[in-house]
Design an enzyme around this catalytic site. Structure first.
Site, PDB file in Angstrom:
ATOM      1  N   THR A  51       0.843  -1.177   0.000  1.00  0.00           N
ATOM      2  CA  THR A  51       0.000   0.000   0.000  1.00  0.00           C
ATOM      3  C   THR A  51       0.888   1.240   0.000  1.00  0.00           C
ATOM      4  O   THR A  51       2.112   1.150  -0.199  1.00  0.00           O
ATOM      5  CB  THR A  51      -1.008  -0.057   1.175  1.00  0.00           C
ATOM      6  N   LYS A 101       3.393   1.305  -4.075  1.00  0.00           N
ATOM      7  CA  LYS A 101       2.771   0.576  -5.186  1.00  0.00           C
ATOM      8  C   LYS A 101       3.515   0.723  -6.514  1.00  0.00           C
ATOM      9  O   LYS A 101       3.432  -0.148  -7.368  1.00  0.00           O
ATOM     10  CB  LYS A 101       1.323   1.035  -5.373  1.00  0.00           C
ATOM     11  N   GLY A 148      -1.027   9.547  -7.647  1.00  0.00           N
ATOM     12  CA  GLY A 148      -0.243   8.393  -7.207  1.00  0.00           C
ATOM     13  C   GLY A 148      -0.821   7.091  -7.746  1.00  0.00           C
ATOM     14  O   GLY A 148      -1.526   7.072  -8.762  1.00  0.00           O
ATOM     15  N   GLY A 149      -0.519   5.994  -7.038  1.00  0.00           N
ATOM     16  CA  GLY A 149      -0.926   4.658  -7.490  1.00  0.00           C
ATOM     17  C   GLY A 149      -2.433   4.502  -7.599  1.00  0.00           C
ATOM     18  O   GLY A 149      -2.936   3.947  -8.592  1.00  0.00           O
ATOM     19  N   LEU A 188     -11.618   7.312  -1.608  1.00  0.00           N
ATOM     20  CA  LEU A 188     -11.037   5.963  -1.524  1.00  0.00           C
ATOM     21  C   LEU A 188     -10.633   5.601  -0.100  1.00  0.00           C
ATOM     22  O   LEU A 188     -10.345   4.451   0.207  1.00  0.00           O
ATOM     23  CB  LEU A 188      -9.834   5.847  -2.464  1.00  0.00           C
TER      24      LEU A 188
END
Ligand code: NAP
Length: 286
Positions: free
Chosen positions: A66, A70, A131-132, A229
């Site tokens: 996480t 990632k 980001g990821g 998220l």
């Protein structure tokens, strides 16, 4: 019962002590009667290489990675699934027979799981962060056939890098948070996804803020769907604020469960994973 034959699965990240993955994975493991245990490993950036390499030497059966690893973890995989390669983000690893890591991405499917019934085809989206998770979000929204996907980021280098990876996708665009169009973009979007950690528990001084500050959100429409998220807390300041403005809000729990079930199925060579047991375990814990 944990015996000397029990194998282990691990989550690596920083921070990880907010994570609900051990709760839901161990609930599913127990339900399925598997001789496995899943736990979190907090890892500093400077130690990541030694941790990931060591885990392959001590019979670890699978890893989730996480924030913030990632993208970095791709460097430690000898094989990467085409989807993970495309979005340059791996969240799930499994060792092959030689003990080398094979990396896949289950975030994309997890991310779109709570959106699938919302008829988002031909609608517009804004993603906050580059980001990821933002990469998974772009890929997921392309799969849902959204017509325009705009990424808003504070990090121009990461944004340009990301846009370059999606340059063949005409519906994907990106702007810096300093761009004067950002408020209009947010006001006109059908769906906004927060893929920054702003609002997450344990991010110092950040869980009482709105992503990119209050001004961005003052004129948000009630028709906009707000998808954060983050799953801990279950209702972030952004979700609380938008719910009060009349928006449909979605937190990160269903994504967490869906991506986690895909990971556990992958580690166990295709077992059907009881998602309702995982979600129940999270709700009970919280
Ligand atoms: P990441 O790769 O570290 O990317 C985070 C992004 O947010 C970066 O673009 C970063 O910009 C930006 N950012 C960080 N702090 C910010 C701030 N104060 N203001 C504005 N932008 C900021 O992390 P990730 O893996 O994409 O994860 C992002 C979030 O999604 C986390 O909260 C994570 O828990 C959540 N997530 C949830 C699930 C789920 O299953 N529900 C799955 C994946 C991720 P810089 O590059 O400038 O730092």
């Amino acid at each position: 019962m944990i015996t000397s034959k029990t194998n282990f699965l691990a989550l690596i990240g920083n921070p990880v002590n907010h994570s609900l993955s051990p709760i839901m994975q161990n609930a599913a493991i127990e339900y399925l009667g598997l001789d496995l245990i899943y736990f979190s490993i907090p890892c500093k950036e400077k130690d990541f290489e030694i941790v990931i390499k060591s885990l392959s030497k001590i019979n670890c059966k699978g890893i989730n990675v996480t924030i913030p690893f990632k993208e970095k973890v791709l460097n430690y995989c000898t094989e990467i699934s085409p989807l993970a390669e495309k979005i340059k983000a791996v969240n799930t690893l499994k060792p092959n027979d030689q003990g080398e890591w094979h990396g896949i991405n289950t975030d994309v499917e997890g991310l779109i799981y709570p959106l699938e019934d919302l008829c988002l085809q031909k609608k517009t989206a804004v993603i906050l962060g580059s980001g990821g998770a933002a990469r998974s979000a772009i890929q997921g929204l392309i799969k849902l056939k959204m017509s325009k996907i705009t990424v808003i980021s504070r990090n121009e280098v990461a944004l340009n890098y990301l846009l370059n990876d999606f340059k063949n996708q005409h519906m994907v665009a990106g702007v810096s948070i300093n761009n004067s169009d950002v408020v209009d973009l947010v006001n006109s979007a059908d769906l906004i996804i927060n893929a920054t950690p702003v609002g997450m528990i344990n991010i110092s001084n950040k869980n009482d803020e709105l992503p990119f500050g209050d001004n961005l959100w003052r004129t948000i429409k009630s028709q906009t769907i707000i998808y954060d998220l983050i799953y801990n807390p279950q209702e972030t300041k952004l979700l609380n604020y938008s719910r009060k403005k009349g928006c449909l809000t979605i937190n990160g729990t269903k994504m967490l469960v869906a991506q986690g079930a895909k990971s556990l199925s992958y580690w166990t060579n295709g077992l059907t994973i009881p998602m309702e047991i995982m979600e129940e375990a999270i709700k009970k814990y919280l």
